[in-house]
Design a protein around this motif. Sequence first.
Motif, mmCIF file in Angstrom:
data_model
loop_
_atom_site.group_PDB
_atom_site.id
_atom_site.type_symbol
_atom_site.label_atom_id
_atom_site.label_comp_id
_atom_site.label_asym_id
_atom_site.label_seq_id
_atom_site.Cartn_x
_atom_site.Cartn_y
_atom_site.Cartn_z
ATOM 1 N N LYS A 87 -31.309 3.236 -84.610
ATOM 2 C CA LYS A 87 -31.880 2.501 -83.475
ATOM 3 C C LYS A 87 -33.027 3.275 -82.830
ATOM 4 O O LYS A 87 -34.077 2.708 -82.530
ATOM 5 C CB LYS A 87 -30.802 2.176 -82.445
ATOM 6 C CG LYS A 87 -29.915 1.040 -82.883
ATOM 7 C CD LYS A 87 -28.970 0.605 -81.777
ATOM 8 C CE LYS A 87 -28.238 -0.639 -82.227
ATOM 9 N NZ LYS A 87 -27.618 -1.352 -81.125
ATOM 10 N N CYS A 88 -32.816 4.571 -82.607
ATOM 11 C CA CYS A 88 -33.871 5.390 -81.997
ATOM 12 C C CYS A 88 -35.132 5.393 -82.851
ATOM 13 O O CYS A 88 -36.235 5.190 -82.340
ATOM 14 C CB CYS A 88 -33.406 6.828 -81.817
ATOM 15 S SG CYS A 88 -32.195 7.085 -80.542
ATOM 16 N N GLN A 92 -35.514 0.540 -81.396
ATOM 17 C CA GLN A 92 -34.594 -0.385 -80.744
ATOM 18 C C GLN A 92 -33.970 0.275 -79.521
ATOM 19 O O GLN A 92 -33.893 1.498 -79.434
ATOM 20 C CB GLN A 92 -33.483 -0.792 -81.717
ATOM 21 C CG GLN A 92 -33.982 -1.541 -82.938
ATOM 22 C CD GLN A 92 -32.843 -1.838 -83.885
ATOM 23 O OE1 GLN A 92 -31.803 -2.323 -83.483
ATOM 24 N NE2 GLN A 92 -33.058 -1.541 -85.162
ATOM 25 N N GLU A 93 -33.513 -0.532 -78.596
ATOM 26 C CA GLU A 93 -32.860 -0.003 -77.408
ATOM 27 C C GLU A 93 -31.480 0.538 -77.784
ATOM 28 O O GLU A 93 -30.749 -0.067 -78.558
ATOM 29 C CB GLU A 93 -32.714 -1.087 -76.346
ATOM 30 C CG GLU A 93 -32.192 -0.549 -75.033
ATOM 31 C CD GLU A 93 -32.203 -1.598 -73.932
ATOM 32 O OE1 GLU A 93 -31.385 -1.482 -73.013
ATOM 33 O OE2 GLU A 93 -33.032 -2.523 -74.009
ATOM 34 N N VAL A 94 -31.150 1.697 -77.231
ATOM 35 C CA VAL A 94 -29.856 2.332 -77.483
ATOM 36 C C VAL A 94 -29.055 2.268 -76.193
ATOM 37 O O VAL A 94 -29.458 2.840 -75.186
ATOM 38 C CB VAL A 94 -30.019 3.801 -77.920
ATOM 39 C CG1 VAL A 94 -28.666 4.437 -78.163
ATOM 40 C CG2 VAL A 94 -30.897 3.899 -79.148
ATOM 41 N N ASP A 95 -27.926 1.575 -76.227
ATOM 42 C CA ASP A 95 -27.109 1.502 -75.019
ATOM 43 C C ASP A 95 -26.419 2.840 -74.778
ATOM 44 O O ASP A 95 -26.227 3.647 -75.684
ATOM 45 C CB ASP A 95 -26.104 0.350 -75.087
ATOM 46 C CG ASP A 95 -25.098 0.507 -76.203
ATOM 47 O OD1 ASP A 95 -24.236 1.396 -76.093
ATOM 48 O OD2 ASP A 95 -25.184 -0.278 -77.175
ATOM 49 N N SER A 96 -26.047 3.082 -73.546
ATOM 50 C CA SER A 96 -25.477 4.374 -73.156
ATOM 51 C C SER A 96 -24.145 4.655 -73.848
ATOM 52 O O SER A 96 -23.823 5.807 -74.125
ATOM 53 C CB SER A 96 -25.325 4.467 -71.642
ATOM 54 O OG SER A 96 -24.500 3.422 -71.171
ATOM 55 N N ALA A 97 -23.367 3.616 -74.144
ATOM 56 C CA ALA A 97 -22.082 3.826 -74.813
ATOM 57 C C ALA A 97 -22.287 4.393 -76.218
ATOM 58 O O ALA A 97 -21.603 5.337 -76.614
ATOM 59 C CB ALA A 97 -21.295 2.515 -74.886
ATOM 60 N N LEU A 98 -23.233 3.835 -76.975
ATOM 61 C CA LEU A 98 -23.516 4.348 -78.316
ATOM 62 C C LEU A 98 -24.097 5.757 -78.233
ATOM 63 O O LEU A 98 -23.739 6.632 -79.022
ATOM 64 C CB LEU A 98 -24.484 3.433 -79.064
ATOM 65 C CG LEU A 98 -24.876 3.894 -80.477
ATOM 66 C CD1 LEU A 98 -23.651 4.063 -81.364
ATOM 67 C CD2 LEU A 98 -25.874 2.931 -81.090
ATOM 68 N N GLN A 99 -24.953 5.986 -77.259
ATOM 69 C CA GLN A 99 -25.543 7.313 -77.097
ATOM 70 C C GLN A 99 -24.454 8.354 -76.821
ATOM 71 O O GLN A 99 -24.453 9.425 -77.415
ATOM 72 C CB GLN A 99 -26.560 7.301 -75.966
ATOM 73 C CG GLN A 99 -27.349 8.566 -75.856
ATOM 74 C CD GLN A 99 -28.509 8.445 -74.893
ATOM 75 O OE1 GLN A 99 -28.836 7.369 -74.413
ATOM 76 N NE2 GLN A 99 -29.147 9.547 -74.609
#
Length: 162
Positions: A87-88, A92-99
């Motif tokens: 995603k990075c 693409q946008e990376v949501d905080s949960a995945l991060q």
Amino acid sequence: MRDDVDVIFAILNVHGLGIVDGTREDMEDALCFARQMGKGIYIMKALGGGHLYGRALEALEYARDFPYKDSVCVGIKNISELQFAAKCLTGQEVDSALQEEARGQGRRLVVQEWCQGCGLCVQRCGFGAMTLDRGKARPDMSKCVMCGYCARVCPHFCIKVV
């Protein structure tokens, strides 16, 4: 610039970790020149051997946005890290949960008990992070950038970055 070299595997990351004999800016300039000479650029150690996982978004965005590259190499340990990096690197946008999930546990250097103390890893380490102590290889984690070069020269596969 050598005509027999088509692709350069360059260590480059946002903090310049692992760059020997120069700075991040020096490497950026060298890669700009290499690109002008028609060379392919493959960025290695975008996450600084795991040292930049706490700032992975910044590190991967830097690698993604570096203009003189064809590809970026990222070490992956699990599916969350793969999804995060993909995603990075594709914008693409990376949501905080995945991060947070991808941040997981950090990397570490492990020397197995069967180390025979040959010293090849000590000779290979350009950062002075490996020593021999009582006949076994010992890493100094304050100096180690987890490049894994020591592991590559170990004839008994005793060293691993995990």
